[in-house]
Design an enzyme around this catalytic site. Structure first.
Site, PDB file in Angstrom:
ATOM      1  N   ASP A 519     -18.132 -55.707 -13.404  1.00  0.00           N
ATOM      2  CA  ASP A 519     -19.256 -56.189 -13.164  1.00  0.00           C
ATOM      3  C   ASP A 519     -20.015 -55.964 -12.151  1.00  0.00           C
ATOM      4  OD1 ASP A 519     -20.441 -59.645 -14.267  1.00  0.00           O
ATOM      5  OD2 ASP A 519     -21.538 -57.865 -13.249  1.00  0.00           O
ATOM      6  N   HIS A 615     -28.504 -37.502   5.803  1.00  0.00           N
ATOM      7  CA  HIS A 615     -29.220 -38.012   4.915  1.00  0.00           C
ATOM      8  C   HIS A 615     -30.726 -37.067   4.472  1.00  0.00           C
ATOM      9  CE1 HIS A 615     -27.616 -41.767   3.249  1.00  0.00           C
ATOM     10  NE2 HIS A 615     -27.162 -41.612   4.252  1.00  0.00           N
TER      11      HIS A 615
HETATM   12  C1  LIG Z   1     -22.658 -36.195   5.591  1.00  0.00           C
HETATM   13  C2  LIG Z   1     -21.315 -35.945   6.645  1.00  0.00           C
HETATM   14  C3  LIG Z   1     -20.189 -36.318   5.627  1.00  0.00           C
HETATM   15  C4  LIG Z   1     -21.537 -34.693   6.984  1.00  0.00           C
HETATM   16  O1  LIG Z   1     -20.243 -34.493   7.872  1.00  0.00           O
HETATM   17  P1  LIG Z   1     -19.779 -33.366   8.890  1.00  0.00           P
HETATM   18  O2  LIG Z   1     -18.872 -33.864   9.744  1.00  0.00           O
HETATM   19  O3  LIG Z   1     -21.066 -33.169   9.760  1.00  0.00           O
HETATM   20  O4  LIG Z   1     -19.739 -32.196   7.852  1.00  0.00           O
HETATM   21  P2  LIG Z   1     -18.260 -31.220   7.921  1.00  0.00           P
HETATM   22  O5  LIG Z   1     -19.108 -30.004   7.245  1.00  0.00           O
HETATM   23  O6  LIG Z   1     -17.953 -30.937   9.277  1.00  0.00           O
HETATM   24  O7  LIG Z   1     -17.475 -31.661   7.026  1.00  0.00           O
HETATM   25  C5  LIG Z   1     -16.324 -32.544   7.480  1.00  0.00           C
HETATM   26  C6  LIG Z   1     -15.857 -33.357   6.338  1.00  0.00           C
HETATM   27  O8  LIG Z   1     -16.937 -34.278   5.558  1.00  0.00           O
HETATM   28  C7  LIG Z   1     -16.690 -33.980   4.022  1.00  0.00           C
HETATM   29  N1  LIG Z   1     -17.879 -33.334   3.759  1.00  0.00           N
HETATM   30  C8  LIG Z   1     -18.780 -32.751   4.333  1.00  0.00           C
HETATM   31  N2  LIG Z   1     -19.935 -32.404   3.661  1.00  0.00           N
HETATM   32  C9  LIG Z   1     -19.284 -32.768   2.428  1.00  0.00           C
HETATM   33  C10 LIG Z   1     -20.242 -32.690   1.223  1.00  0.00           C
HETATM   34  N3  LIG Z   1     -21.090 -32.047   0.833  1.00  0.00           N
HETATM   35  N4  LIG Z   1     -19.557 -33.282  -0.040  1.00  0.00           N
HETATM   36  C11 LIG Z   1     -18.226 -33.798   0.108  1.00  0.00           C
HETATM   37  N5  LIG Z   1     -17.671 -33.886   1.232  1.00  0.00           N
HETATM   38  C12 LIG Z   1     -18.256 -33.350   2.337  1.00  0.00           C
HETATM   39  C13 LIG Z   1     -15.661 -33.154   3.895  1.00  0.00           C
HETATM   40  O9  LIG Z   1     -14.503 -34.090   3.731  1.00  0.00           O
HETATM   41  C14 LIG Z   1     -15.594 -32.417   5.151  1.00  0.00           C
HETATM   42  O10 LIG Z   1     -13.915 -31.940   5.527  1.00  0.00           O
HETATM   43  P3  LIG Z   1     -13.858 -30.414   4.515  1.00  0.00           P
HETATM   44  O11 LIG Z   1     -13.604 -30.730   3.230  1.00  0.00           O
HETATM   45  O12 LIG Z   1     -15.057 -29.521   5.049  1.00  0.00           O
HETATM   46  O13 LIG Z   1     -12.340 -30.127   5.490  1.00  0.00           O
HETATM   47  C15 LIG Z   1     -21.614 -36.987   7.662  1.00  0.00           C
HETATM   48  O14 LIG Z   1     -22.670 -36.630   8.239  1.00  0.00           O
HETATM   49  C16 LIG Z   1     -21.531 -38.438   7.137  1.00  0.00           C
HETATM   50  O15 LIG Z   1     -20.776 -38.775   6.502  1.00  0.00           O
HETATM   51  N6  LIG Z   1     -22.815 -39.151   7.506  1.00  0.00           N
HETATM   52  C17 LIG Z   1     -22.739 -40.673   7.135  1.00  0.00           C
HETATM   53  C18 LIG Z   1     -23.430 -40.748   5.939  1.00  0.00           C
HETATM   54  C19 LIG Z   1     -23.321 -42.147   5.403  1.00  0.00           C
HETATM   55  O16 LIG Z   1     -22.514 -42.535   5.682  1.00  0.00           O
HETATM   56  N7  LIG Z   1     -24.114 -42.639   4.648  1.00  0.00           N
HETATM   57  C20 LIG Z   1     -23.805 -43.764   4.018  1.00  0.00           C
HETATM   58  C21 LIG Z   1     -25.101 -44.513   3.409  1.00  0.00           C
HETATM   59  S1  LIG Z   1     -26.221 -45.008   4.725  1.00  0.00           S
HETATM   60  C22 LIG Z   1     -26.664 -46.420   4.104  1.00  0.00           C
HETATM   61  O17 LIG Z   1     -27.051 -46.727   2.787  1.00  0.00           O
HETATM   62  C23 LIG Z   1     -26.090 -47.605   4.842  1.00  0.00           C
HETATM   63  C24 LIG Z   1     -26.826 -48.109   5.988  1.00  0.00           C
HETATM   64  C25 LIG Z   1     -26.966 -47.180   7.099  1.00  0.00           C
HETATM   65  O18 LIG Z   1     -28.200 -48.433   5.682  1.00  0.00           O
HETATM   66  C26 LIG Z   1     -26.184 -49.427   6.435  1.00  0.00           C
HETATM   67  C27 LIG Z   1     -26.394 -50.070   7.487  1.00  0.00           C
HETATM   68  O19 LIG Z   1     -27.275 -50.892   7.893  1.00  0.00           O
HETATM   69  O20 LIG Z   1     -25.520 -49.744   8.483  1.00  0.00           O
HETATM   70  N1  LIG Z   2     -18.334 -66.001 -19.178  1.00  0.00           N
HETATM   71  C1  LIG Z   2     -18.804 -65.973 -18.128  1.00  0.00           C
HETATM   72  O1  LIG Z   2     -19.078 -66.850 -17.415  1.00  0.00           O
HETATM   73  C2  LIG Z   2     -18.919 -64.883 -17.041  1.00  0.00           C
HETATM   74  C3  LIG Z   2     -18.428 -63.567 -17.875  1.00  0.00           C
HETATM   75  N2  LIG Z   2     -18.522 -62.217 -17.293  1.00  0.00           N
HETATM   76  C4  LIG Z   2     -18.237 -61.092 -17.801  1.00  0.00           C
HETATM   77  O2  LIG Z   2     -16.855 -61.230 -18.283  1.00  0.00           O
HETATM   78  C5  LIG Z   2     -16.337 -60.224 -18.670  1.00  0.00           C
HETATM   79  C6  LIG Z   2     -14.885 -60.098 -18.141  1.00  0.00           C
HETATM   80  O3  LIG Z   2     -14.196 -61.101 -18.656  1.00  0.00           O
HETATM   81  P1  LIG Z   2     -12.612 -61.097 -18.822  1.00  0.00           P
HETATM   82  O4  LIG Z   2     -12.135 -62.489 -19.082  1.00  0.00           O
HETATM   83  O5  LIG Z   2     -12.032 -60.585 -17.720  1.00  0.00           O
HETATM   84  O6  LIG Z   2     -12.512 -60.186 -19.886  1.00  0.00           O
HETATM   85  P2  LIG Z   2     -12.762 -60.260 -21.374  1.00  0.00           P
HETATM   86  O7  LIG Z   2     -13.141 -61.451 -21.740  1.00  0.00           O
HETATM   87  O8  LIG Z   2     -13.129 -59.044 -21.850  1.00  0.00           O
HETATM   88  O9  LIG Z   2     -11.160 -60.108 -22.047  1.00  0.00           O
HETATM   89  C7  LIG Z   2      -9.914 -60.369 -21.154  1.00  0.00           C
HETATM   90  C8  LIG Z   2      -9.024 -60.750 -22.129  1.00  0.00           C
HETATM   91  O10 LIG Z   2      -8.108 -59.641 -22.655  1.00  0.00           O
HETATM   92  C9  LIG Z   2      -6.698 -60.100 -22.898  1.00  0.00           C
HETATM   93  N3  LIG Z   2      -5.804 -59.153 -22.090  1.00  0.00           N
HETATM   94  C10 LIG Z   2      -5.066 -58.133 -22.851  1.00  0.00           C
HETATM   95  N4  LIG Z   2      -4.305 -57.604 -21.959  1.00  0.00           N
HETATM   96  C11 LIG Z   2      -4.575 -58.368 -20.812  1.00  0.00           C
HETATM   97  C12 LIG Z   2      -3.914 -58.190 -19.510  1.00  0.00           C
HETATM   98  N5  LIG Z   2      -3.008 -57.062 -19.079  1.00  0.00           N
HETATM   99  N6  LIG Z   2      -4.362 -58.936 -18.433  1.00  0.00           N
HETATM  100  C13 LIG Z   2      -5.309 -59.889 -18.643  1.00  0.00           C
HETATM  101  N7  LIG Z   2      -5.874 -60.161 -19.937  1.00  0.00           N
HETATM  102  C14 LIG Z   2      -5.395 -59.371 -20.949  1.00  0.00           C
HETATM  103  C15 LIG Z   2      -6.770 -61.372 -22.421  1.00  0.00           C
HETATM  104  O11 LIG Z   2      -6.913 -62.330 -23.635  1.00  0.00           O
HETATM  105  P3  LIG Z   2      -6.361 -63.645 -23.685  1.00  0.00           P
HETATM  106  O12 LIG Z   2      -6.734 -64.444 -22.622  1.00  0.00           O
HETATM  107  O13 LIG Z   2      -6.998 -64.433 -24.965  1.00  0.00           O
HETATM  108  O14 LIG Z   2      -4.812 -63.414 -23.809  1.00  0.00           O
HETATM  109  C16 LIG Z   2      -8.030 -61.751 -21.560  1.00  0.00           C
HETATM  110  O15 LIG Z   2      -8.508 -62.838 -21.608  1.00  0.00           O
HETATM  111  C17 LIG Z   2     -17.213 -59.184 -17.946  1.00  0.00           C
HETATM  112  O16 LIG Z   2     -17.762 -58.322 -19.014  1.00  0.00           O
HETATM  113  C18 LIG Z   2     -18.115 -59.909 -16.970  1.00  0.00           C
HETATM  114  O17 LIG Z   2     -19.274 -59.260 -17.101  1.00  0.00           O
HETATM  115  C19 LIG Z   2     -18.943 -62.330 -15.746  1.00  0.00           C
HETATM  116  C20 LIG Z   2     -19.410 -63.323 -15.193  1.00  0.00           C
HETATM  117  C21 LIG Z   2     -19.421 -64.757 -15.634  1.00  0.00           C
END
Ligand SMILES: CC(C)(COP(=O)([O-])OP(=O)([O-])OC[C@H]1O[C@@H](n2cnc3c(N)ncnc32)[C@H](O)[C@@H]1OP(=O)([O-])[O-])[C@@H](O)C(=O)NCCC(=O)NCCSC(=O)C[C@@](C)(O)CC(=O)[O-]
Ligand SMILES: NC(=O)C1=CN([C@@H]2O[C@H](COP(=O)(O)OP(=O)(O)OC[C@H]3O[C@@H](n4cnc5c(N)ncnc54)[C@H](OP(=O)(O)O)[C@@H]3O)[C@@H](O)[C@H]2O)C=CC1
Length: 625
Positions: A519, A615
């Site tokens: 979910d 990025h």
């Molecule tokens: C982009 C990298 C990985 C480059 O990293 P790098 O070290 O410059 O790249 P590299 O070429 O030296 O590669 C090192 C390794 O990175 C991986 N790698 C490298 N390139 C690739 C690729 N294309 N596809 C898959 N894996 C890749 C791969 O494992 C690679 O090893 P290798 O495979 O070469 O032995 C690095 O610069 C990085 O991770 N930057 C951070 C980016 C990031 O984490 N963004 C997250 C989202 S930002 C956000 O939304 C959150 C934020 C910031 O707003 C939250 C906040 O407020 O803090």
């Molecule tokens: N109702 C609500 O208020 C809310 C619902 N949801 C939604 O609920 C859904 C998840 O509900 P959830 O109850 O997890 O799942 P489901 O309702 O989809 O079904 C789970 C059921 O599967 C059966 N089951 C079979 N095998 C297993 C196993 N190994 N372990 C556990 N249960 C098994 C059980 O039936 P039994 O128990 O009959 O034996 C269990 O209740 C999601 O789609 C989510 O988005 C999310 C937030 C709130």
């Protein structure tokens, strides 16, 4: 020193005494006693003449304080607690006059020589005199010090209510408007009888299946066939085709015809699985790219992490984190607690009765009764805890249950209704306000999940050699530790986060959730995480992520859809585990590992200030020509 002219009252008293002296000599005892009685009566009347008195609402007996008070029509007394100064002087004058009158009576009596000759009379005189003086000074003493006492209702001493002079037209406080209290709104849910809201369904043409998709679409547009009934009348895939025609027609009238052409709806999505489980009024599905990060060594095993995301760079970053962790100790993940929660809100007529429900639930023998009824509704669920919280007349009962491999929200919600029914047998006055009272707390940021946990509570750690920090993460241990303390701890603290002591846990939680049929809205609480980093004595990097509320399941919800089931299969956790709960626990470990890998790589990028460059490379397509 000039004296003021004698007051007319003084002259009157002399006149009274003179007239008394002219009376024929009566028996002194009788005369004296009647005079004392008369003066006491006079002083009593005078001293009480100004007090205001109002019957206590509903009789003013002691119990009335416990009963809901009916506000009478009497005007409320003035709220001022201070007697008005003018009134104070008037009353003081009364006392002085009365005292003077009494003294003159005594003076008169003391002149009656015959009366005081023998010792008996003298004794009688002294007794009566001292009683009257105590009585008189009792008035003075009490009233002079606490004017208000004089005004209290003599009949009820347990709760003397102060009476203030009624507000007059020229008194300072305007009279308070009496507002009739409305009885508390009924807390029974509005839709107690869903059938009472059933709308008549239009008659469906018998030959509907022979009609063309376009003809059926126009019936829907004319409201002759309900849109949401199409799947009951047609094959689910055909129903989607018809609905797309109808929706396109509507969009066309808005100038947006053909908009859905790029929305895929054929091929792999098995609408038979969707119906009644995952979505309504279906017109297609959103293909989200799924990246496969890893492998990562997790608890000694090699794991791949499917991530559905449209944020370029995220999977690459997580992949880099997985690489660094695997080059180090690998991730070691532990589950601290496993139990989903639901907190129904029930309401009682009084806080007293609410407290009785609270105390009843707290007794172990009663919890067993609730456990029994809860577990009669599921073959996998186990009720672990019922923790009540009172707010006035409300009781929020936070139920926690083990849900096997299900995330468990449907399971626990169904079981909660059975618990409410059981409580209703014991407390007939109980009413269910809402099955979810928000202390659960589902899909909202809340301290209760951060502190008490919800779903799986997980802690995961790894140690990364300093050489790997340099070669793979392109930073140093001191730099990344410094960045972590100042960003994820101090920065988050200054922002006042609840559970947000991390860089972007939500990124990886959401990506794994989307890929594996969880979910997605539960990423709010599932992304609760504190990321800690330290330099080890060897100069290596130690990292941990503590995540108290990861809500995941490998059965139920969206886990049965083909694409999502494939990703669960890739992780090795599709469906129910060998022991109920094993697969869901493993998925929780994977979510935590993905989060820690993402934290590691992003923090390295921030420490080395390479975020934006990354990025621009991975998260921004050059504008197409
Ligand atoms: C982009 C990298 C990985 C480059 O990293 P790098 O070290 O410059 O790249 P590299 O070429 O030296 O590669 C090192 C390794 O990175 C991986 N790698 C490298 N390139 C690739 C690729 N294309 N596809 C898959 N894996 C890749 C791969 O494992 C690679 O090893 P290798 O495979 O070469 O032995 C690095 O610069 C990085 O991770 N930057 C951070 C980016 C990031 O984490 N963004 C997250 C989202 S930002 C956000 O939304 C959150 C934020 C910031 O707003 C939250 C906040 O407020 O803090
Ligand atoms: N109702 C609500 O208020 C809310 C619902 N949801 C939604 O609920 C859904 C998840 O509900 P959830 O109850 O997890 O799942 P489901 O309702 O989809 O079904 C789970 C059921 O599967 C059966 N089951 C079979 N095998 C297993 C196993 N190994 N372990 C556990 N249960 C098994 C059980 O039936 P039994 O128990 O009959 O034996 C269990 O209740 C999601 O789609 C989510 O988005 C999310 C937030 C709130």
């Amino acid at each position: 020193m000039t004296f003021s002219e004698p007051t007319t009252i003084g002259m009157r008293i002399d006149a009274v005494i003179a007239s008394l002296e002219s009376l024929p000599r009566a028996n002194p005892e009788i005369l004296y006693a009647s005079l004392i009685g008369a003066s006491l009566m006079f002083s009593f009347l005078v001293l009480n003449s100004g007090g205001s008195s109002m019957a206590l609402p509903d009789g003013g007996d002691a119990d009335s304080l416990n009963k809901p008070k009916k506000i009478s029509n009497a005007k409320p007394v003035s709220s001022s607690d201070e007697p008005q100064p003018k009134w104070h002087i008037l009353r003081l004058t009364n006392y002085v006059v009365t005292f003077g009158f009494l003294l003159s009576v005594l003076k008169f009596a003391s002149n009656a020589t015959t009366y005081l000759d023998d010792s008996t009379s003298l004794l009688q005189f002294l007794i009566i005199w001292s009683i009257s003086m105590c009585y008189f000074f009792g008035f003075f003493g009490i009233s002079f010090i606490e004017l208000d006492e004089l005004e209290s209702e003599p009949q009820n001493h347990q709760h003397q209510m102060h009476r203030k002079p009624m507000p007059t037209k020229d008194s300072a406080e305007p009279p308070v408007k009496v507002v009739k209290m409305h009885p508390p709104a009924s807390s029974a849910p509005v839709c107690t009888d869903p059938t009472s809201f059933k709308k008549p369904s239009p008659s469906i043409p018998a030959n509907i299946k022979e009609l063309s998709n376009g003809e059926i679409a126009s019936l829907v547009l004319q409201d002759k066939v309900k849109d949401h009934q199409l799947e009951k009348l047609l094959d689910p895939h055909r129903a989607v085709e018809v609905r797309r025609l109808k929706v396109d027609n509507q969009l066309d009238s808005l100038g947006r015809g053909g908009a859905l052409a790029e929305l895929p709806h054929k091929h792999d999505l098995d609408y038979k699985r969707v119906l009644g489980a995952n979505c309504e009024i279906v017109v297609g599905y959103i293909p989200i790219p799924v990246g496969m990060a890893g492998p990562i060594t997790l608890n000694g095993e090699s794991v791949y992490i499917p991530m559905a995301t449209t944020e370029g760079c995220l999977v690459a970053s997580t992949n880099r984190g997985c690489k660094a962790i695997t080059q180090g100790s690998g991730a070691v993940s532990s589950i601290l607690r496993d139990g989903i929660t639901r907190a129904p809100c029930v309401r009682l007529p009084s806080a007293k009765e609410a407290s009785e429900v609270f105390l009843w639930i707290e007794r172990p023998e009663n919890f067993q009764k609730l456990k029994e009824v809860f577990e009669s509704t599921t073959s996998f669920g186990k009720l672990l805890e019922a923790r009540p919280t009172v707010a006035g007349k409300n009781v929020y009962i936070r139920l926690r249950c083990f849900a096997g491999d299900a995330m468990g929200m449907n399971m626990i919600s169904k079981g909660s209704l059975a618990v409410i029914e059981c409580l209703r047998q014991v407390f007939p006055n109980i009413s269910l306000v809402a099955l979810s009272g928000n202390m659960c707390t589902d899909k909202k940021a809340a301290a209760i999940n951060w502190i008490e946990g919800r779903g799986k509570s997980v802690v995961i750690e790894a140690t990364i050699p300093k050489g790997v920090v340099r070669s793979t993460l392109k930073t140093s241990v001191p730099a990344i530790v410094e960045a972590n303390v100042n960003k994820n701890l101090i920065g988050s603290a200054m922002a006042g986060v609840v559970g947000g002591f991390n860089a972007h846990a939500s990124n990886n939680v959401t990506a794994v959730f989307l890929a594996t049929g969880q979910d997605p809205a539960q990423n709010v609480e599932s992304a609760n995480c504190i990321t800690l980093m330290e330099e080890t004595p060897e100069g290596d990097l130690w990292i941990s992520c503590t995540m108290p509320s990861i809500e995941v399941g490998t059965v139920g919800g969206g886990t049965g859809l083909p694409a999502q089931a494939a990703c669960l299969k890739a992780i090795g956790v599709k469906g129910g585990g060998e022991n109920p709960g094993d697969n869901a626990k493993q998925l929780a470990h994977v979510v935590a590992a993905a989060t820690m890998a993402g934290e590691l790589s992003l923090m390295a990028a921030l420490a080395s200030n390479s975020l934006v460059a990354a990025h621009m490379t991975h998260n921004r397509k050059p504008a197409s020509k």
